[in-house]
Design a protein around this motif. Structure first.
Motif: not given
Length: 932
Positions: A830, A885-886, A889-890, A895-896, A909-912
């Motif tokens: 990403i 990228m999305r 992440a998913e 989430t992206l 912004r990416v949250r894992l």
């Protein structure tokens, strides 16, 4: 020859001896009759002595009672003789002649006397001697001696018998006086005891027993009954002296005949005496037993109304006189009072017992909600409450027949086989009309049943049972408006049922209905819970099938786990998958366990065309017909042409279809025949849906991977075209220019050297660009040193390549931590894609990359101050950067978010989600294995 004088002493001696003998006999008789005041004992002892005197077999003594002679003692007589001679008329009999004349009468040939009964002659009486018994010069009785032989009594014997008769007469009179005194005393004591019984709290059964015992002390009898008046009928409620009293109790007599003795006693309210010569086989007297010779009925009167009667029987003629009737009547008045009081007390006890039994029954019925236990409790409590050992509860079926669900005392084959039609007696009628139905005479009803409504086996059972269960009472079981069925109590004796009994059974049936309703509600709830649990288990098993099918993107690797998961739903010895390619032309056959001796088959075997499968093959039929195929018995000759099916006895084939698209076929096979049936097709179909979804998802994943690879190749091609290709083209032009200058203008050496320097610089840049691209394809640092080192190298390469200012900030906690491989690769890719987009499109001056922890999440931010864009604007179909990228992440549960606007720069912004295992960070979502 001796002279008369010589004979005189001898004759005198004989006379003296005879006289001595007579005196001895008289002394013996006197001693015997004076030893006891017990009449019976004294007379029987005297008879034994007198019979020996004349060597006569039979002896008896009569007393004179009015115009009859009554037998009061006998020795040696047969039952037939006693019955014939128990009572004799004073007029018209030999014994009556003795009583009238007071003279001894002897007959050597008694059969010639008309006064001797024909029955006596028939029984073998040949000799007769009658001796009057005197007391105070009055004949009070007769001593009779009988023999089956012709015996002649001498005059001396007759004189001796006459003297003996006087002795016995005096003793008899004294004994009778003593006995009369004793009788009066006993009567007074008995009446006093009856009065005590009246004031007691004895039960009705105890009072009846006392009445019959005390009655025998007042008036002798051989058998007696106590009868109560009910509904113009008398019913025997107690009996004594009968061989089988239980068979007598409960017998009823209708008072519908005007001259019937029972009717006479009840209607007149006065005692009635019947003697043998007064009755025969005419209807009014047919009620008497064959051995009865005397009968007396005494009314039981309470408060001016007749409530019943006492009956006394004797097996001798002339057994009862007016004095006996008077004594019995005085006894009956006291007995009626005791009986009525006992009835009232018994009724009160019965009401209390019924109330207690109903309360106890309700507690028992509500102590459990198990339907089987409730039904068994109902029949048990009904037997206890209704005083029987036979009961059954019937359930009304949808077909209109009642069938036994629980029973007590009834034969098992009856309970198991009988089905009773609605509307037929008795329980069918009770249920249909919702009322109690009594059946007092079951055998008569059973014989008249309408055979149209019963099957042969039911009729046979009903008629067999009715031979010993002779009456029954049936009540419906109704809770609200819901009819469950009916309850029946059975009895071994025939008889009417009281209104109280009907009311008790009705109340109990209503209690039973409530208990059954509650139990059935609980049973339905339990059934629903079982069905829900079964559904949950089925869903869990199907979920396990889905997980097993999706455990790998390669179907061959899922077979062992898939077979084990399917085993929970459908037992099988072999699982076969036939998978179609996208065009439906190539079939891949997979089996578990693998087929021995079949290289390729059972692991991965491809047939190029559907037509290669045999026409009979269940796989081919399921594919062509798109419907389940069940083979209950597999022909092994046919199976020889399909190696995967060898050794199987039965199988089921289900097409794998998703959204109308045929994916393949699932086959489950068993070595036994007849294992699979149509009820299992639905379960197999659900299994097939899970497998089909997993297969299609795998195919879609492979297809998306191909698209991603193709896009990556296109991007690399564009990169090569935009950078390396242009550099190489520039190098080519510069080199050509330098060569031409060297050939045409040797004097321009310095310019050639400058051109060569430019070529070297351009080649160096192209080499750096190629290295950067190669590193993007497979960053070795990511595998060897981890995410942080890989990001540091990539940011440095981006700084050298783009010439833009870029900063990298990583939390100290992450500086030395290793994350799960899927997370590290996703963060790296990403970041790589975001920086690539900045380099290509943003025209930024400054770029910031930040990697940090935010609670249980990993936070990646890539921000630039470039030209920005509108995230809501449609994306060109040739650009997959943002979607790639999305998806990354998913795929890991993250989430992206992209924040941007034209002229305002861009923030990615990416949250894992992450979890710690030991000292190592790990992704909460496991990586998906690569298809390649």
């Amino acid at each position: 020859m001796e002279s008369p004088e010589q004979h005189q002493p001898a004759a005198l001696e004989q006379q003296v001896a005879a006289r001595t003998r007579e005196l001895a006999v008289l002394n013996t008789i006197a001693a015997v009759v004076s030893q006891s005041l017990d009449v019976q004992q004294m007379l029987e002892a005297a008879l034994d002595e007198v019979r020996g005197l004349l060597r006569m077999e039979y002896g008896c003594i009569y007393t004179i009672e009015g115009d009859r002679l009554r037998l009061i003692a006998q020795r040696g007589m047969t039952r037939e003789l006693i019955a014939d001679r128990s009572s004799l008329p004073v007029e018209g009999s030999l014994t009556g002649t003795v009583a009238r004349t007071g003279q001894v009468l002897a007959a050597e040939h008694a059969e010639h006397f008309q006064e001797l009964s024909a029955r006596a002659i028939e029984l073998g009486v040949r000799s007769y001697v009658g001796v009057p018994l005197r007391s105070m010069r009055q004949v009070i009785g007769v001593l009779v001696l009988l023999s089956g032989e012709h015996i002649r009594a001498s005059k001396r014997d007759l004189r001796l018998l006459e003297a003996i008769g006087d002795h016995i007469g005096v003793a008899l009179a004294n004994a009778q006086l003593f006995e009369a005194e004793q009788r009066r005393r006993r009567q007074a004591e008995t009446l006093q005891e009856v009065a005590t019984v009246v004031g007691s709290s004895l039960s009705l059964a105890e009072v009846l027993q006392r009445i019959l015992e005390q009655l025998s002390r007042v008036v002798p009898y051989d058998s007696a009954t106590v009868q109560l008046l009910r509904d113009n009928m008398t019913e025997i409620i107690a009996a004594h002296g009968f061989a089988e009293p239980d068979n007598v109790i409960g017998t009823r007599f209708a008072l519908d005949q005007e001259n019937h003795p029972y009717n006479t006693v009840i209607q007149s309210g006065r005692p009635l005496i019947l003697d043998d010569e007064h009755h025969g086989n005419t209807p009014p007297y047919r009620f008497l037993a064959s051995e009865t010779r005397s009968w007396m009925g005494i009314p039981l009167t309470f408060q001016g109304r007749t409530i019943g009667m006492l009956t006394l029987n004797r097996y001798m003629r002339g057994g009862y006189q007016a004095e006996d009737a008077a004594l019995a009547a005085s006894f009956a008045s006291q007995a009626a009072l005791a009986l009525e009081r006992a009835r009232l007390l018994d009724a009160e006890r019965r009401r209390r017992q019924v109330a207690e039994a109903l309360r106890e029954g309700l507690m028992v019925l509500t102590s459990t909600l198990d339907l089987t236990a409730v039904l068994e409790a109902i029949v048990s409590q009904a037997c206890k409450l209704m005083g029987t050992t036979y009961c059954a509860i019937y359930e009304l079926g949808d077909d209109g027949f009642l069938r036994a669900k629980a029973a007590c005392g009834l034969p098992e084959d009856y309970v198991r086989s009988v089905q009773l039609p609605l509307g037929q007696p008795a329980v069918g009628l009770a249920v249909k009309e919702r009322r109690v139905v009594p059946l007092p005479d079951a055998p008569a009803i059973a014989a008249r049943l309408d055979e149209r409504y019963y099957d042969a086996e039911t009729l046979r059972h009903i008629r067999e049972v009715s031979t010993w269960l002779r009456s029954l009472l049936a009540a419906p079981i109704i809770a609200g408006n819901e009819i469950y069925g009916g309850i029946v109590v059975y009895y071994e004796e025939e008889g009417e049922f009281s209104s109280e009994e009907e009311a008790i059974l009705t109340i109990f049936a209503s209690q039973a209905a409530l208990a059954i309703k509650n139990a059935r509600l609980l049973e339905r709830e339990r059934l629903q819970q079982v069905q829900l649990q079964a559904l949950n288990d089925r869903i869990a098993a199907l979920s396990a099938v889905g997980r097993a099918a999706a455990a790998s993107l390669e179907p061959r690797q899922t077979l062992p786990g898939l077979s084990a998961a399917v085993q929970r739903l459908l037992a099988h010895d072999r699982l076969i998958l036939a998978l179609l390619d996208d065009r439906g032309e190539q079939i891949t056959l997979l089996a578990h366990p693998p087929i021995a001796g079949q290289p390729g088959r059972g692991s991965d075997f491809a047939q190029r065309a559907l037509a290669l499968l045999p026409a009979w093959s269940p796989i081919r039929r399921a594919l062509v017909e798109a419907a389940p195929v069940i083979v209950a018995r597999l022909d092994q000759q046919d199976a020889a042409s399909e190696p995967l099916l060898r050794g199987l006895g039965s199988l089921i084939a289900i097409p794998l279809v998703l959204h109308g698209r045929m994916v393949g076929v699932l086959c489950l096979g068993s070595e036994a025949a007849g294992v699979y049936h149509h009820d299992q097709a639905a379960i197999a179909g659900e299994i097939a849906e899970e497998i089909a979804a997993a297969i299609v998802n795998a195919q879609l994943y492979h297809r998306s991977r191909k698209l991603v690879l193709a896009e990556e190749r296109n991007r690399l091609a564009r990169e090569l075209h935009d950078s390396v290709t242009q550099s190489l083209f520039s190098i080519s032009l510069t080199a050509q220019t330098a060569r031409i200058r060297l050939e045409t203008r040797p004097d321009q050496q310095e310019r050639v050297i400058a051109a060569l320097a430019t070529i070297q610089e351009q080649a160096q840049g192209a080499l750096s660009e190629m290295r950067s691209l190669i590193y993007e394809l497979r960053p070795a640092a990511l595998e060897e040193e981890g995410l942080v080192a890989a990001l540091q190298r990539h940011v440095a390469a981006f700084r050298n390549r783009a010439g833009q200012e870029i900063s990298l900030t990583i939390d100290e906690a992450l500086a030395y931590a290793r994350l799960a491989a899927p997370i590290e690769e996703a963060i790296y890719r990403i970041t790589q894609e975001a920086l690539h987009n900045i380099y290509k499109h943003a025209a930024a001056n400054h770029v910031r990359v930040t990697l940090s922890r935010d609670g249980g999440e990993l936070l990646l931010e890539v921000e630039d101050d470039g030209r920005g864009f509108d995230p809501a604007a449609p994306v060109d179909g040739q650009h997959f950067g943002r979607s790639t990228m999305r998806e990354r992440a998913e795929a890991l549960g993250g989430t992206l978010t992209i924040v941007s606007a034209p002229g305002c720069g861009t923030l990615v912004r990416v949250r894992l989600p992450v979890a710690r295992r030991g000292g190592v960070e790990a992704g909460a979502v496991e990586a998906i294995d690569s298809f390649d």
